[in-house]
Design a protein around this motif. Structure first.
Motif, short mmCIF file in Angstrom:
data_model
loop_
_atom_site.label_atom_id
_atom_site.label_comp_id
_atom_site.label_asym_id
_atom_site.label_seq_id
_atom_site.Cartn_x
_atom_site.Cartn_y
_atom_site.Cartn_z
N ARG C 49 0.82 -1.21 0.00
CA ARG C 49 0.00 0.00 0.00
C ARG C 49 0.86 1.26 0.00
O ARG C 49 0.60 2.21 -0.73
N LEU C 58 -2.92 3.22 -6.05
CA LEU C 58 -3.60 2.87 -4.81
C LEU C 58 -3.00 1.69 -4.09
O LEU C 58 -3.01 1.63 -2.87
N ASN C 61 -6.49 -3.07 -2.83
CA ASN C 61 -7.55 -2.57 -1.96
C ASN C 61 -8.84 -3.35 -2.13
O ASN C 61 -9.89 -2.86 -1.79
N ARG C 62 -8.75 -4.52 -2.68
CA ARG C 62 -9.99 -5.21 -2.99
C ARG C 62 -10.42 -6.18 -1.90
O ARG C 62 -11.57 -6.23 -1.52
N GLY C 64 -11.16 -7.60 1.40
CA GLY C 64 -11.32 -7.18 2.78
C GLY C 64 -11.22 -5.68 2.90
O GLY C 64 -11.00 -4.98 1.91
N PRO C 65 -11.36 -5.13 4.11
CA PRO C 65 -11.27 -3.69 4.25
C PRO C 65 -9.88 -3.20 3.85
O PRO C 65 -8.87 -3.67 4.36
N GLU C 66 -9.85 -2.28 2.90
CA GLU C 66 -8.59 -1.70 2.40
C GLU C 66 -7.60 -2.75 1.90
O GLU C 66 -6.39 -2.53 1.90
N PRO D 25 -3.88 9.82 -6.15
CA PRO D 25 -3.53 8.79 -7.12
C PRO D 25 -4.23 9.05 -8.45
O PRO D 25 -5.33 9.61 -8.48
N THR D 27 -4.94 6.63 -10.65
CA THR D 27 -5.61 5.45 -11.18
C THR D 27 -7.09 5.51 -10.84
O THR D 27 -7.50 6.16 -9.89
N ARG D 177 -15.81 1.62 -3.39
CA ARG D 177 -15.25 0.30 -3.65
C ARG D 177 -16.35 -0.72 -3.92
O ARG D 177 -17.35 -0.79 -3.25
#
Lengths: 367, 146, 369, 181
Positions: C49, C58, C61-62, C64-66, D25, D27, D177
């Protein structure tokens, strides 16, 4: 007592992270020191020269996109210049300026990528690449706006360009040109004085001036060795004689000079862009050219200063709709001749960065 | 601006240096015999007022009844250029002297021409196929290759 | 008396002696092992990260949380992969190498003090033990490179040996400065001796130790033995599946261990106001690790001869001089106010760095072949 | 090579990377956030208008790859009736020459870019599949009339100034997200 050592052969590539494509080097190593090197190419050979003999002059333009895919706009440019020379076509003013804008932005984006991956070969884990890619990405957006693609543009046409610029192009381009010097300064801050980079590149893998001329190196590789030879100045094609810019020249021809020349060229390209955008006239963007062009019997060699060196197209016409002979003079294939001379006696790590500093593109080498 | 030297005027100079080398001449190009190619090339490179130190491009055109090897020469010092050509009529084993000794840029280009057109460059130090693999049959860029 | 010994003593009242000796040991080992594995997973996520943020993207970040479960997914993927042994490789050594790399890393944690009494074994020669144990993994890396029967791996193995041997010396000399000042080799006593963190007392020692350990844990800019742009992945090029996971774990465990050691020796270890000791230690460890990631995000890699020159011509003489300065100060000025020593050492550090920048050259040039 | 600058160059570089820690960022999270593509995009798959096509086969002649197969017969009103119009998208290089060549605006480039198929046979498109539908919208490439109706492209040059640019959030996405894969 001398220790008996034995050289061994290391096959670098075709699958290797730093060969920028599918390039193979048969390297003979003595410990870490390169004793001998033999480049092996042809893994990406698609026979573009043969394909070109069976296509019309317009249909070849998409093929030229696939040569140096990092800078395909300049390939289009070189090709259409050669055809226009062969057929004697005069193109409108506005098209000339659009071509210059495209060629110079392409040069910057190619140099950014070259420097970024050169740093990646040096081991600076993707960071310079991504910073430079950010600027390149902005340019790709603009190309996409103009011609609908981000990689294979197919934008230039014989007699001009395929489309006029959309109205939102110029404001965006002006903003980019205004911002670019600041970003180049940032790259300089990140790289140009970095002690590790200096230690790795200064005085490393020198290409002497005589050798550079003898192997007909071109582009930044030649200029880094101290030869002031830029086709934009030496043989001004298109309308390059109208712009005020300088040709940066290196002093010794080491890896640092090759890096430095590229950064300076990016600055000069920004200068050209400022002038070209200010002078951009209104008008037509494509001359009236028959759809099936039949150039008179003859031959023409059209060349431009592509980002990687002198890109030439040699066309022979027999007055039919397809060229009789379609030959490409790829700059990086010929620059690659220098690789062996430069790296003998240096370490493996130097071999990698020197290969990066030539800035090859395998699509162009193998054709 | 790179000035393209007039082939006719240059041909006279070449004839002075090595007589009966020139086969044909036009405005842009000088065509020389393949046997005397090396002498002519040497003359072009080493004469101070010509000083062609930069071999830009080397290629071959297959005109079916003969091959035409084309050399694009440039002088970096005087900024002038010349197209030098030579012909060879043998389709089975066309031989042309190599100019690697004069311009090392001919190294890869001659190998490529040998690979794709099958022209043997006499005196090339390492004449192997460049783009295609070893053992490939034929020379695909010839007009009669299908 | 450490927590473990108290536990043993308490258990000794209920259980037979041998059980009371072994069971707490096993419990302690499991606690430390769990700590290492979990922190390594967190650190992998943290590095990715943070590296992403340095590179204006980034990062994962997919999951679970962050994206915190991304390393778990990676680990699962690695474990499910086929285990491949090169046909011409040395199979036993190939199997043994990841173990030899991973085990010493775990063993280092035995002497890391997480609190005043929270230490697995408070050896009176703790720091010597660390130095001795951590260099064993070089053997493992060399074995991996040798057994893979791969030229890239062999180059990496030879580079490793050279690098480890060279950087061990300045590291040990920098440690000696700390030991002189603390008057003990026990890790807990080194921590308790730091009323002011030793980084203030010995800035030069800290720089030498930090660079040396970065080189020992093979992180950028000294990551020559992995050098993915030169020798692809170096010694673990022929490893996959569980064995690769061991190397990966070992590598990050090494980083974690050295971050702990740096925090303990120079940053005051678990000491700090208000918060519990373990939190303080973790804050310091994360800070050290962040700097390492920051360096990785910025710096290119050194060449092998420059790496050697940097150790032998740069760090080693400076470390020796630094050691003499510290010894003289400890010997001649034992009662002086600490701030004077701090000022003196900063001046010495500045002078030495300037001097060495002028004097020494990095590596050679072309070799005639 | 000496460290003549006492590591100031390294420090400068590290300061720059540190500065980038506080930049947004660039992206985007692709499946959830989609940027508007160019109005002239040469996206996947051609769009063919049956009513405009006269069956002149100019597109087939213009194609460098010879991808377009067109079979016609002469109809009642002395016009061409298109029997077969097939495009092998698998060999198409999306150069757009066919679209430029069409004299009747009967062919346009597509705007979609998510049209991957599992089987090679599925990329060969016939007359029915090539017509305009919800998932197959024409782009404005060489078609100024269509171009004028399309939304503007998102440009990275205007990234964090105007609306739509990424804001710096320390913990990246929070609300936007998706569920991930």
């Amino acid at each position: 007592m001398a220790i008996r050592t034995e050289p061994f052969i290391l096959n670098m590539g075709p699958q290797h992270p730093s060969t920028h494509g599918v390039f193979r080097m048969k390297v003979t190593l003595d410990g870490e020191v390169v004793v001998d090197l033999e480049p092996v190419i042809g893994y990406l050979h698609r026979g573009i020269e043969k394909l070109g003999e069976t296509r019309t002059y317009t249909q070849i333009i998409p093929l030229t996109d696939r040569l140096d895919y990092v800078a395909s706009m300049t390939n289009n440019f070189a090709y259409v210049l050669a055809v226009e020379k062969l057929a004697g076509i005069k193109i409108p003013e506005r098209a000339e300026y659009i071509r210059i804008i495209m060629a110079e932005t392409m040069r910057i984006s190619s140099h950014l990528m070259a420097v970024g991956f050169f740093l990646n070969d040096l081991g600076a884990m993707m960071t310079p690449v991504l910073y430079m890619w950010r600027e390149r990405e902005k340019l790709l957006d603009l190309y996409e706006m103009v011609c609908g693609q981000r990689l294979t543009y197919n934008y230039m046409r014989i007699g001009g360009v395929s489309h006029d610029l959309p109205e939102e192009f110029l404001p965006a381009m002006k903003k980019w040109v205004a911002e670019m010097p600041r970003f180049i300064d940032e790259y300089d801050q990140l790289l140009s004085q970095n002690e590790i980079l200096l230690a790795r590149t200064k005085g490393v893998c020198i290409l002497p001036r005589d050798t550079a001329v003898s192997i007909a190196a071109s582009g930044p590789v030649l200029r880094a060795s101290g030869v002031k030879w830029d086709l934009r100045k030496a043989d001004p094609y298109s309308i390059y004689d109208r712009f005020d810019f300088e040709v940066p020249v290196g002093t010794v021809g080491d890896n640092y000079d090759r890096y430095w020349v590229r950064m300076q060229e990016a600055r000069q390209s920004v200068r050209i862009l400022e002038q070209a955008i200010a002078q951009l006239p209104e008008g037509e963007v494509c001359a009236k050219v028959p759809k099936l062009l039949r150039p008179p019997v003859g031959e023409a060699y059209g060349h431009i200063e592509a980002p990687k060196g002198e890109l030439g197209f040699y066309l022979v016409s027999d007055n039919s709709i397809a060229p009789y002979r379609f030959h490409i003079r790829p700059p990086t294939l010929i620059n690659l001749t220098a690789l062996k001379d430069m790296v003998i006696g240096w370490k493996v790590a130097d071999l990698i960065i020197t290969f990066g500093s030539i800035d090859v593109c395998l699509g162009e080498i193998d054709r | 601006m790179t000035t393209a030297l007039n082939g006719e005027q240059l041909a006279e100079k070449i004839i002075k240096a090595s007589p009966d080398a020139v086969v044909a001449v036009d405005k842009g190009a000088v065509v020389v015999k393949s046997e005397s190619l090396y002498q002519v090339a040497e003359f072009l490179k080493n004469t101070p007022e010509l000083d062609f130190d930069y071999l830009v491009n080397l290629t071959v055109v297959d005109y079916m009844d003969y091959f035409e090897v084309v050399y694009h020469l440039v002088s970096l010092k005087h900024n002038h250029s010349l197209v030098l050509k030579t012909r060879c009529r043998d389709r089975e084993k066309p031989v042309v002297p190599s100019v690697v000794g004069l311009w090392r840029s001919a190294d890869f280009q001659e190998r490529e021409v040998y690979d794709l057109m099958g022209i043997v460059f006499d005196g090339h130090p390492n004449l192997k196929r460049l783009l295609l693999w070893e053992g490939f049959v034929g020379h695909p860029l010839r007009r009669d290759y299908l | 008396m450490t927590l473990l010994e108290q536990f043993q003593l308490w258990l000794g009242g209920i259980w037979p002696d041998w059980a009371a000796y072994i069971v707490p040991g096993i419990v302690g080992i499991l606690v430390v092992l769990g700590f290492v594995v979990i922190s390594v997973i967190v650190f992998i996520w943290y590095e990715r990260r943070l590296l992403g943020r340095f590179q204006i993207r980034l990062g994962p970040n997919r999951l679970g949380p962050e994206g915190i479960f991304q390393p778990l997914a990676t680990a699962l993927k690695i474990l499910l992969k086929e285990d491949i042994v090169p046909a011409m490789g040395d199979k036993i050594i190939h199997w043994l190498a990841p173990v030899i790399v991973f085990v010493p890393v775990l063993m280092v944690f035995a002497v890391v003090p997480f609190g005043e009494k929270a230490i697995l074994a408070d050896l009176n020669v703790g720091i010597v033990y660390v130095v001795a144990i951590s260099s064993v993994s070089a053997v493992g890396i060399y074995m991996a490179g040798w057994a893979s029967n791969n030229k890239y791996a062999l180059i990496a193995a030879l580079r490793t040996v050279a690098q480890m041997v060279s950087y061990e010396l300045p590291v040990v000399l920098a440690i000696l400065g700390v030991v002189l000042m603390a008057g003990s080799m026990s890790m807990t006593q080194i921590v308790t001796a730091q009323t002011l963190p030793f980084i203030i007392f010995q800035p030069l020692g800290f720089v030498i130790f930090f660079l040396g350990t970065v080189a020992e844990m093979n992180r950028s800019p000294f990551d020559l033995l992995e050098a993915d742009s030169e020798i692809v992945a170096g010694y673990h090029i022929e490893y996959s599946g569980m064995k690769f996971a061991m190397f990966y774990l070992g590598e990050y465990g090494h980083a974690l261990a050295y971050a702990c050691i740096i925090s303990t020796l120079f940053l005051g270890g678990w000491q700090g106001p208000f918060l519990p000791p373990i939190i303080w230690l973790m804050i310091k460890v994360v800070a050290v690790f962040s700097v390492i990631v920051w360096m990785r995000a910025t710096l290119p890699r050194l060449r092998v001869d420059q790496l050697m020159a940097f150790a032998w011509k740069g760090l080693l003489p400076m470390a020796i001089i630094n050691l003499f300065i510290i010894a003289a100060e400890v010997l001649l000025l034992p009662e002086i106010t600490p701030w004077i020593i701090v000022a003196m050492n900063f001046v010495f550090a500045g002078v030495l760095i300037v001097l060495w920048s002028k004097l020494f050259t990095l590596g050679g040039g072309r070799v005639e072949v | 090579m000496k460290f003549e600058r006492y590591g100031i160059g390294i420090a400068k570089g590290m300061a720059l990377t540190f500065k980038h820690l506080f930049r947004a960022p660039i992206t985007v999270q692709y499946p959830e956030e989609k940027l508007a593509v160019s109005r002239r995009i040469r996206g996947n798959e051609l769009v063919w208008f049956l009513d405009k096509c006269t069956g002149c086969a100019t597109c087939a002649k213009a194609c460098p790859q010879g991808n377009i197969e067109i079979v016609t017969h002469v109809g009642d009103e002395n016009n061409y009736v298109v029997d077969k119009f097939e495009v092998d998208t698998g060999r198409c290089m999306f150069c757009g020459l066919c679209v430029e060549a069409c004299p009747y605006d009967a062919l346009a480039m597509g705007r979609s870019y998510e049209r991957a198929q599992y089987r090679r046979g599925d990329v060969i498109l016939n007359k029915e599949q090539l017509q305009m539908s919800d998932i197959r919208q024409p782009s404005g490439y060489a078609r100024p009339k269509i171009e004028a109706t399309l939304p503007r492209q998102n440009l990275l040059v205007y990234w964090d100034k105007k609306k739509g640019g990424q804001k710096l959030r320390w913990l990246s996405l929070s609300k936007k997200r998706g569920r991930g894969v």
